[in-house]
Design a protein around this motif. Structure first.
Motif, PDB file in Angstrom:
ATOM      1  N   UNK A  35       0.834  -1.205   0.000  1.00 43.19           N
ATOM      2  CA  UNK A  35       0.000   0.000   0.000  1.00 43.19           C
ATOM      3  C   UNK A  35       0.870   1.256   0.000  1.00 43.19           C
ATOM      4  N   UNK A  36       1.871   1.281   0.856  1.00 44.78           N
ATOM      5  CA  UNK A  36       2.724   2.474   0.979  1.00 44.78           C
ATOM      6  C   UNK A  36       3.472   2.791  -0.310  1.00 44.78           C
ATOM      7  N   UNK A  37       3.872   1.757  -1.043  1.00 49.56           N
ATOM      8  CA  UNK A  37       4.686   1.987  -2.249  1.00 49.56           C
ATOM      9  C   UNK A  37       3.846   2.136  -3.518  1.00 49.56           C
ATOM     10  N   UNK A  38       2.689   1.460  -3.588  1.00 52.58           N
ATOM     11  CA  UNK A  38       1.929   1.435  -4.835  1.00 52.58           C
ATOM     12  C   UNK A  38       0.653   2.273  -4.822  1.00 52.58           C
ATOM     13  N   UNK A  39      -0.004   2.385  -3.674  1.00 50.18           N
ATOM     14  CA  UNK A  39      -1.308   3.054  -3.621  1.00 50.18           C
ATOM     15  C   UNK A  39      -1.276   4.417  -2.936  1.00 50.18           C
ATOM     16  N   UNK A  40      -0.546   4.508  -1.838  1.00 49.38           N
ATOM     17  CA  UNK A  40      -0.499   5.776  -1.099  1.00 49.38           C
ATOM     18  C   UNK A  40      -0.039   6.950  -1.965  1.00 49.38           C
ATOM     19  N   UNK A  41       0.969   6.779  -2.840  1.00 50.18           N
ATOM     20  CA  UNK A  41       1.395   7.916  -3.667  1.00 50.18           C
ATOM     21  C   UNK A  41       0.305   8.444  -4.602  1.00 50.18           C
ATOM     22  N   UNK A  42      -0.712   7.628  -4.886  1.00 52.35           N
ATOM     23  CA  UNK A  42      -1.795   8.048  -5.785  1.00 52.35           C
ATOM     24  C   UNK A  42      -2.971   8.654  -5.031  1.00 52.35           C
ATOM     25  N   UNK A  43      -3.009   8.462  -3.712  1.00 54.57           N
ATOM     26  CA  UNK A  43      -4.195   8.799  -2.928  1.00 54.57           C
ATOM     27  C   UNK A  43      -4.540  10.278  -2.984  1.00 54.57           C
ATOM     28  N   UNK A  44      -3.554  11.157  -2.821  1.00 53.64           N
ATOM     29  CA  UNK A  44      -3.828  12.601  -2.784  1.00 53.64           C
ATOM     30  C   UNK A  44      -4.457  13.068  -4.095  1.00 53.64           C
ATOM     31  N   UNK A  45      -3.929  12.570  -5.214  1.00 50.28           N
ATOM     32  CA  UNK A  45      -4.462  12.987  -6.521  1.00 50.28           C
ATOM     33  C   UNK A  45      -5.903  12.522  -6.704  1.00 50.28           C
ATOM     34  N   UNK A  46      -6.197  11.286  -6.294  1.00 48.44           N
ATOM     35  CA  UNK A  46      -7.554  10.776  -6.456  1.00 48.44           C
ATOM     36  C   UNK A  46      -8.512  11.372  -5.432  1.00 48.44           C
ATOM     37  N   UNK A  47      -8.016  11.750  -4.273  1.00 45.72           N
ATOM     38  CA  UNK A  47      -8.879  12.430  -3.303  1.00 45.72           C
ATOM     39  C   UNK A  47      -9.304  13.788  -3.848  1.00 45.72           C
ATOM     40  N   UNK A  48      -8.404  14.481  -4.536  1.00 47.26           N
ATOM     41  CA  UNK A  48      -8.754  15.755  -5.182  1.00 47.26           C
ATOM     42  C   UNK A  48      -9.803  15.529  -6.267  1.00 47.26           C
ATOM     43  N   UNK A  49      -9.631  14.452  -7.041  1.00 46.78           N
ATOM     44  CA  UNK A  49     -10.613  14.136  -8.085  1.00 46.78           C
ATOM     45  C   UNK A  49     -11.974  13.800  -7.475  1.00 46.78           C
ATOM     46  N   UNK A  50     -11.971  13.093  -6.343  1.00 42.52           N
ATOM     47  CA  UNK A  50     -13.231  12.754  -5.680  1.00 42.52           C
ATOM     48  C   UNK A  50     -13.963  14.023  -5.246  1.00 42.52           C
ATOM     49  N   UNK A  51     -13.231  14.928  -4.611  1.00 44.92           N
ATOM     50  CA  UNK A  51     -13.840  16.181  -4.146  1.00 44.92           C
ATOM     51  C   UNK A  51     -14.382  16.977  -5.325  1.00 44.92           C
ATOM     52  N   UNK A  52     -13.627  17.062  -6.403  1.00 47.63           N
ATOM     53  CA  UNK A  52     -14.075  17.810  -7.585  1.00 47.63           C
ATOM     54  C   UNK A  52     -15.320  17.184  -8.209  1.00 47.63           C
TER      55      UNK A  52
END
Length: 342
Positions: A35-52
């Motif tokens: 999770x830390x190496x493959x998914x966590x780095x993408x989380x911030x970008x997708x959280x922004x997309x979710x909010x938008x």
């Protein structure tokens, strides 16, 4: 946040803190590392997309409600002048409602297409997740387990290997239109209704044990059906020595000797153990050198959580790991990966 507070205008904010992964102690370290190496780095970008996507949906929703309100007023004015306009607001509500939630549907589709394939690589580089691929429906029907149907709808498709066993998982829904009679006041009328014949997961597994016949294991059909028929779609009933197993299942085959070889005492015990995890509804077929299991399930096994939850994917990854472990347990319980007898 929920749908009500969303409509009422609660502020939409990004959630910066990811929830902890939920897993057995034996899995937690490797799960967290992936999770830390493959998914966590993408989380911030997708959280922004979710909010938008939520903000865009709310704007569309408010505009749609204003349009529908205007159409309701128009329908009321038309009614006073003898015009029948009341269907207009209803049609607009349905169409605009679909349009309003398009941004959130697109976001969920993007997560399924881009994030879930990464999650599945945790179980092996050869694992594939795809919603467009599907099992061969002709082969599934030829396995002679499923009831007849009119329409087949497929969902998530997963393919990979576990301990040398080829594993294919596909969500499937089968429906059939049936004509039934019902009373309408004092008159009897015939109507067409859609019945769900199967909803769940189909699991297709290779096996180290070779077989050439066709054997099916069905949930018990009941005493009357068994009394009236000793066959099933051209397959002959197999009498087994385990009364508890025969109380739960009916077995039919093209090869009496091979079917007893496949369904030995150990395998019957394992299948009964597995059935307890699926409320006794499990059915299967040994067909064309594959073991095909039909597991009824009313929910999707591989589904994103609510759009109102954060897009850090820790909860989804934890749930996915639990679901896949249950599927891997089928191979473990049935010992399909062993080169000894089934």
């Amino acid at each position: 946040m929920n749908i009500l507070t969303f409509i009422l205008g609660r502020p939409i904010k990004a959630q910066l803190q990811a929830a902890r992964l939920s897993a057995d102690a034996s899995d937690r370290e490797s799960l967290q590392e992936y999770y830390d190496t493959q998914l966590a780095p993408l989380a911030a970008r997708y959280e922004t997309k979710r909010v938008n996507s939520l903000k865009a949906t709310r704007k569309r929703l408010y505009l749609s409600l204003a349009i529908v309100a205007g159409l309701v007023l128009l329908a009321l004015l038309g009614h006073s002048r003898g015009l029948m306009l009341f269907p207009l607001p209803l049609v607009a509500l349905l169409g605009l409602g679909f349009w309003s939630f398009t941004p959130t549907r697109q976001f969920k589709r993007q997560v399924q297409q881009e994030i879930y394939p990464i999650m599945f690589k945790y179980f092996g580089e050869d694992f594939i997740y795809n919603r467009e691929m599907r099992l061969d429906m002709n082969r599934l029907s030829a396995a002679k387990v499923l009831l007849n149907y009119d329409k087949a709808s497929f969902g998530d498709y997963i393919q990979g290997q576990y301990k040398g066993i080829e594993l294919v998982v596909n969500e499937l829904t089968l429906t059939k239109d049936v004509r039934v009679e019902e009373w309408d006041g004092n008159k009897r009328r015939t109507v067409t209704r859609t019945e769900t014949r199967f909803r769940g997961t189909v699991v297709e597994l290779s096996s180290h044990k070779q077989f050439i016949g066709h054997t099916v294991v069905l949930k018990d059909r009941g005493g009357l059906a068994n009394f009236l028929s000793d066959s099933h779609s051209g397959l002959q009933r197999v009498k087994l020595e385990d009364p508890l197993f025969e109380k739960e299942f009916d077995v039919f085959s093209t090869d009496q000797i091979e079917s007893r070889y496949l369904l030995n005492t150990a395998f019957m015990e394992r299948l009964q153990q597995l059935a307890k995890s699926f409320d006794g509804e499990i059915q299967c077929a040994f067909f064309r050198n594959r073991l095909i299991l039909f597991l009824p399930n009313r929910r999707s096994r591989f589904q994103m959580r609510s759009i109102f939850d954060s897009a850090h994917f820790s909860a989804e990854f934890s749930q996915l790991n639990r679901e896949m472990k249950q599927l891997f347990a089928i191979i473990e319980v049935l010992k399909l990966n062993e080169h000894t007898g089934l």
